[in-house]
Design an enzyme around this catalytic site. Structure first.
Site, short mmCIF file in Angstrom:
data_model
loop_
_atom_site.label_atom_id
_atom_site.label_comp_id
_atom_site.label_asym_id
_atom_site.label_seq_id
_atom_site.Cartn_x
_atom_site.Cartn_y
_atom_site.Cartn_z
N HIS A 98 -11.44 -2.98 -3.97
CA HIS A 98 -10.60 -2.31 -2.97
C HIS A 98 -10.25 -3.27 -1.83
O HIS A 98 -9.08 -3.37 -1.42
CB HIS A 98 -11.37 -1.09 -2.43
CG HIS A 98 -10.57 -0.22 -1.51
ND1 HIS A 98 -11.16 0.78 -0.76
CD2 HIS A 98 -9.25 -0.18 -1.22
CE1 HIS A 98 -10.23 1.39 -0.05
NE2 HIS A 98 -9.06 0.83 -0.30
N GLU A 101 -7.83 -5.77 -3.12
CA GLU A 101 -6.48 -5.19 -3.19
C GLU A 101 -5.76 -5.31 -1.85
O GLU A 101 -4.57 -5.65 -1.79
CB GLU A 101 -6.57 -3.71 -3.61
CG GLU A 101 -5.26 -2.94 -3.56
CD GLU A 101 -5.41 -1.58 -2.92
OE1 GLU A 101 -4.69 -1.30 -1.93
OE2 GLU A 101 -6.26 -0.79 -3.38
N HIS A 102 -6.49 -5.06 -0.76
CA HIS A 102 -5.91 -5.20 0.57
C HIS A 102 -5.63 -6.67 0.91
O HIS A 102 -4.58 -7.00 1.46
CB HIS A 102 -6.87 -4.64 1.63
CG HIS A 102 -6.85 -3.15 1.76
ND1 HIS A 102 -6.51 -2.52 2.93
CD2 HIS A 102 -7.12 -2.17 0.88
CE1 HIS A 102 -6.57 -1.21 2.76
NE2 HIS A 102 -6.95 -0.97 1.52
N GLU A 199 -11.51 3.25 6.45
CA GLU A 199 -10.86 4.11 5.45
C GLU A 199 -11.90 4.87 4.64
O GLU A 199 -11.78 6.08 4.42
CB GLU A 199 -10.00 3.26 4.51
CG GLU A 199 -9.33 4.07 3.41
CD GLU A 199 -8.66 3.22 2.35
OE1 GLU A 199 -8.27 3.79 1.31
OE2 GLU A 199 -8.52 2.00 2.54
#
Length: 1026
Positions: A98, A101-102, A199
């Site tokens: 994750h 991905e950012h 998040e």
């Protein structure tokens, strides 16, 4: 963006609901010319397969140098899509896929500027841009209707995933970091910061999310599914920058990649660009990312977990949820998975399903447990079913009911009518068209293809339906045997229960503090100094003006100057206006009607949303609610009712209030669908208190569950409540007021007064007095559809004497003479005008047990047709891209934030999953000062125009053509004028509107925050704390 794997209650709905079908098929036909064995730009064609059911041709290829897989779906659709996905299989919960991905989207070799991904949102006409982290893959999709734009975006995406910079400061910003609370003050305490960190803290405030995550982790406990791919907040700070880079090196390789393209652009150009820009720079490797088959258990297992308290639960003593989950087949066995998804629908969908009857109507809980149904997001599929909103003492009872129901299904099977209704639903879903078919297709095939299943075989839906029918014909107990095999005799069965813990969030905060103290204590003096210096370095980088000139961009001149015209016909059925739009709907008919609320007594208004949610589910005429549901499934693609609040295009104190009725069907079923509407309008049933109780509990539970994911929407609705008369109604219908009211109703022991209210509302709404209708269908079907609508309208009740509106000031607006077939001017929309309304400032704080905030600040500006509306719309985009994104997301660590202008003229600032509250409101003020000072360039304005036009020009499905006019009274001429105003906006126009409308004292502001306890706000008398 972390993609949450939710159970599929409906067969492949993600694919079917978005099927966009056109009569022409030149792209599909052209693709048939490719031959297996043919080599094109380093790729070898392996298979060419026409799929006539979906009007497409699938071309499978392999890249010779790297082994990369490629699927091209050729279809006559201008909304072309690209995606690349990598199998990402973490073995810990640090969130490495994750965070990666950012971070890959923060700059690359060819495009080293910071954050090219977000910058491209303003340099393209994309219809979609995003990235997703699933449990076992990461996907990067975009779509656009512009060929030049496609090449630009493809260049940026390829460079991002294969050649990212992966700078340490970007890892700090996107993932996690130790930093001083005030980065410029070395004496302020060190805390955890980071976008993904915040998040995921926000994500796990959602109890349903907690349950779903733990369910997957415990049911599939052997490998990658036992960890949290998005990141467990307490584990995220264990990830190092070097581990991130290593994960990229092993997972983001063409040998571990699957490329997908869709649409009517030429395949050769895509292959050439992908081969030359990326794949030629790699050699083939064995990535070793396979997910092994989960070892089957030899006995059933049971687990219990805890979560936070739901402050909106209708019964505080009933906040437990429990489910039983069964491990099923391998996702790559596509027919078995198809069969199991159908079986799942038969087991849990609708009031005729056995689990709905046994669980939801047992008076034990409020709704199905999270992830109920078939889950096809993992290599081994699974099915879950259970209840939420139960007493802890009823866990055993729920388990017994589930086991008993499975036994009964094995014994009795399913009624043939239910199977036919399900197959009819598939036919509807395959014919129904919308505009994002490419994206839906990419998502639909992702998991199976990720585990080396055949993506083309997944598309052969017609063949699977025929095979399914054949299996049933040859073996009438086919489905019962599946239930016995996978449910009754399955030892890999898990019971998971979850109950709230009053101190859940305190314990989480304590564990985070312990982790923080551990990290801080481990710092040597020199390292502590480095943390401070790195914080300053990051802040300087975030504050520095950025040069994005390396990025490709379209020009404003690439935007079409005019919009295509939609042909509409306005006719009359008696006194009722009906809008007809002849469209290529592929044999489908789309019916809508709006009934006015103008004469409804004010005391009944709060109950309109509940009326909408139950009116088509209580039974009607000769049908009880089960029979009604069965008829709807056999003859329609769904019948929906919802509140309708539409602000006027020219006056912010004027609005339309009503109820919207919507339904779709195959053209052959139009008489049956309109008969159902006749029965609902003329003879609705409001006599079954227990049925209403089930529906009320489900509705209240769904609203409560929606807050963690939609907190910013609730905040914005609340903040705008006192700015316009329509805002008051929106809060009443869709805001926190409605959430609280539904909680109170769900607590009521006697619902007979509510039944009487529903019956009273019906007498004001289900009439032909103040209704208008619309029909979208093929030209060939329009005449027959019109007759059915006329027959329906002739048969519903009409008041002999016209009822007076409750509010006296009515504004009549023509349904637009441009569209009248006979040149007459009769028929109008009757809007409410409130000349006495005075907007006022209100600040509301909802104290909720969340570790993050959801913030909305709204400003009353101007309506849609006002000359300044276009400038304000562009200003919102400029402020988001050039100021708010950097301040709220990059520096502040919130997952999202920005500004937008709604159709109703409300200018909204918002933030989402934000660790800050009052400082974010200060940032909104700074954004206004920044805009007024004109610290943006003409290039920034041009980029904002591209971004706004990508939304303005997003494709419209045949089913939705003409809806701007029907729902909001916005004609093509008005839209064209708005378009011309957007083109004409200048740099000085933005400065002027910022000063005229947004500056303090110019227009009324409203604010709302949903978040954790805040001592400063609690002491401030200007805030209302709820």
């Amino acid at each position: 963006m972390i993609r949450q794997g939710r159970a599929g209650l409906r067969l492949s709905r993600a694919l079917f609901k978005n099927s966009w079908r056109c009569q022409a098929s030149s792209a599909s036909e052209k693709a048939l010319q490719y031959k297996p064995g043919e080599t094109i730009h380093g790729f070898t064609v392996k298979e060419v397969t026409p799929v006539p059911d979906l009007f497409l041709t699938a071309v499978k290829l392999d890249h010779e140098g790297t082994g990369a897989k490629y699927l091209h779906v050729a279809r006559e659709d201008s909304n072309n899509l690209f995606s690349v996905q990598f199998r990402t299989t973490p073995l810990d919960s640090t969130g490495v896929p994750h965070i990666l991905e950012h971070t890959v989207l923060c700059g690359s070799q060819k495009y080293p500027c910071r954050d090219p991904f977000f910058k491209m949102l303003n340099r393209s006409l994309s219809t979609f841009m995003n990235a997703f982290t699933a449990s076992d893959y990461t996907m990067y999709p975009f779509s656009t209707q512009n060929a030049k734009d496609f090449q630009n975006l493809l260049s940026v995406y390829l460079d991002a995933v294969f050649f990212p910079c992966l700078r340490e400061l970007d890892f700090w910003q996107e993932g996690w970091r130790l930093e001083h609370e005030n980065p410029t003050d070395s004496t302020s305490p060190l805390i955890f910061k980071g976008i993904v960190f915040n998040e995921m803290k926000g994500a796990f405030t959602d109890n349903e999310r907690v349950f779903s995550q733990q369910l997957q982790n415990k049911l599939l406990s052997d490998h990658t599914y036992s960890v949290v791919s998005g990141g467990e907040p307490l584990d995220i700070p264990d990830l190092t920058w070097n581990q991130l880079k290593q994960f990229h090196a092993t997972h983001y390789h063409p040998s571990n990649a699957r490329f997908f393209t869709y649409g009517n652009l030429p395949l050769e150009q895509h292959l050439k660009q992908i081969h030359e820009d990326a794949l030629t720079k790699f050699q083939s490797i064995d990535p070793h990312t396979e997910v092994p088959v989960q070892q089957r258990w030899s006995s059933m297992r049971e687990y219990h977990i805890t979560c936070g308290v739901d402050t909106f639960a209708s019964d505080p003593a009933k906040q437990t949820m429990v489910s039983m989950s069964f491990l099923l087949s391998d996702i790559t066995d596509s027919f078995e998975a198809f069969t199991l998804s159908l079986l799942s629908s038969l087991l849990v969908d609708g009031p005729n399903s056995p689990f709905y009857k046994a669980l939801l109507e047992a008076n034990l809980g409020t709704d199905f447990s999270p992830d109920t149904g078939f889950n096809n997001y993992t290599k081994d599929t699974y099915f879950s079913v259970g209840l939420q909103g139960i007493s802890k003492d009823d866990v055993q009872s729920v388990k017994e009911i589930i086991s008993k129901t499975i036994h009964e299904v094995v014994e009795k099977g399913f009624e043939p009518e239910r199977i036919e209704a399900l197959l009819h639903k598939l036919e509807i879903q395959m014919k129904h068209q919308s505009t994002s078919f490419g994206l839906s297709l990419a998502s639909y095939i992702a998991t199976c293809w990720n585990h080396d299943g055949d993506p083309v075989d997944l598309l052969k839906i017609g063949e699977k339906i025929n095979k399914f029918r054949k299996c049933l014909k040859e073996n009438p107990t086919f489905l019962q045997e599946k239930v016995k095999q996978y449910f009754q005799d399955n030892l890999h069965t898990m019971t998971l229960s979850m109950s709230p813990d009053e101190s859940y969030y305190e314990k989480k905060a304590q564990l985070e503090n312990e982790k923080l103290n551990q990290k801080v204590k481990a710092l040597a003096e020199e390292e502590r100094k480095q943390v401070y210096e790195k914080g300053l370095e990051l802040l300087e980088l975030q504050s520095k003006p950025q040069d994005a000139s390396c990025l490709p961009a379209l020009k404003v001149s690439d935007i079409e100057p005019t919009i295509p015209h939609t042909d509409l016909e306005l006719a009359y059925a008696g006194e009722v206006p009906v809008q007809y739009s002849a469209q290529p709907t592929n044999g489908m008919v789309y019916f809508r009607a709006i009934s006015s609320l103008n004469s409804l007594p004010e005391e009944l208004k709060p109950y309109v949303p509940l009326f909408c949610s139950v009116i088509s589910k209580m039974g009607c005429g000769v049908y009880n609610y089960r029979e009604q549901a069965q008829q709807m499934e056999l003859t329609t693609g769904g019948m929906a009712v919802s509140p309708h609040v539409a602000s006027d295009d020219s006056n912010m104190d004027t609005y339309e209030q009503g109820v919207l009725f919507s339904s779709i069907c195959l053209d052959r079923n139009m008489p049956d669908m309109m008969h159902l509407w006749s029965e609902i309008f003329n003879r609705p049933r409001f006599d079954d208190e227990e049925r209403l109780r089930v529906l009320v509990r489900m509705s209240a539970q769904e609203m409560s569950n929606s807050i963690p994911d939609s907190g910013h929407s609730y905040a914005a609705i609340r903040a705008s409540r006192t700015l316009t008369p329509a805002g008051e109604l929106q809060e009443l219908f869709n805001g926190m007021d409605q959430v609280r009211m539904m909680k109170r109703i769900a607590e009521m022991s006697d619902l007979t007064p509510l039944l009487r209210k529903m019956s009273r509302i019906r007498k004001y709404l289900l009439l032909s007095d103040s209704i208008r209708c619309s029909v979208n269908a093929t030209p060939q079907q329009m005449s027959a559809a019109a007759k059915e609508v006329e027959h329906f309208l002739a048969g519903i009740h009409r008041n002999k004497k016209e009822r007076k509106p409750v509010r006296p000031h009515i504004v009549e607006k023509s349904l637009h003479p441009d569209y009248l077939a006979d040149g007459s001017h009769k028929g109008c929309r009757k809007l409410i005008h409130d000349p006495t309304f005075k907007s006022c400032q209100m600040k509301t704080y909802f104290c909720l047990p969340f570790p993050v905030n959801y913030i909305g600040e709204c400003v009353r500006t101007v309506p849609y047709v006002h000359a300044d509306y276009a400038s304000l719309r562009l200003l919102a985009r400029v402020m988001t891209a050039k100021f708010l994104h950097g301040e709220i997301r990059e520096k502040g660590g919130a997952y999202g934030g920005g500004a937008k202008l709604s159709f109703d003229g409300i200018f909204t600032f918002y933030s989402y999953r934000d660790p800050s509250s009052l400082s974010t409101l200060s940032t909104f003020e700074k954004a206004i000062d920044w805009a007024r000072s004109g610290k943006f360039t003409s290039q920034d304005l041009d980029e904002a125009k591209l971004s706004v036009f990508s939304a303005v020009d997003s494709p419209v499905a045949p089913s939705d053509k003409g809806m701007n006019v029907f729902l909001h009274g916005v004609t093509d001429d008005m839209r064209q004028k708005h378009r011309e105003q957007l083109f004409a906006v200048s740099h000085s126009d933005l400065i002027n509107v910022a000063s005229r409308y947004l500056a303090v004292g110019q227009c009324t502001h409203g604010s709302a925050i949903l978040g954790p306890e805040n001592v400063t706000i609690a002491k401030d008398p200007t805030w209302i704390v709820r």
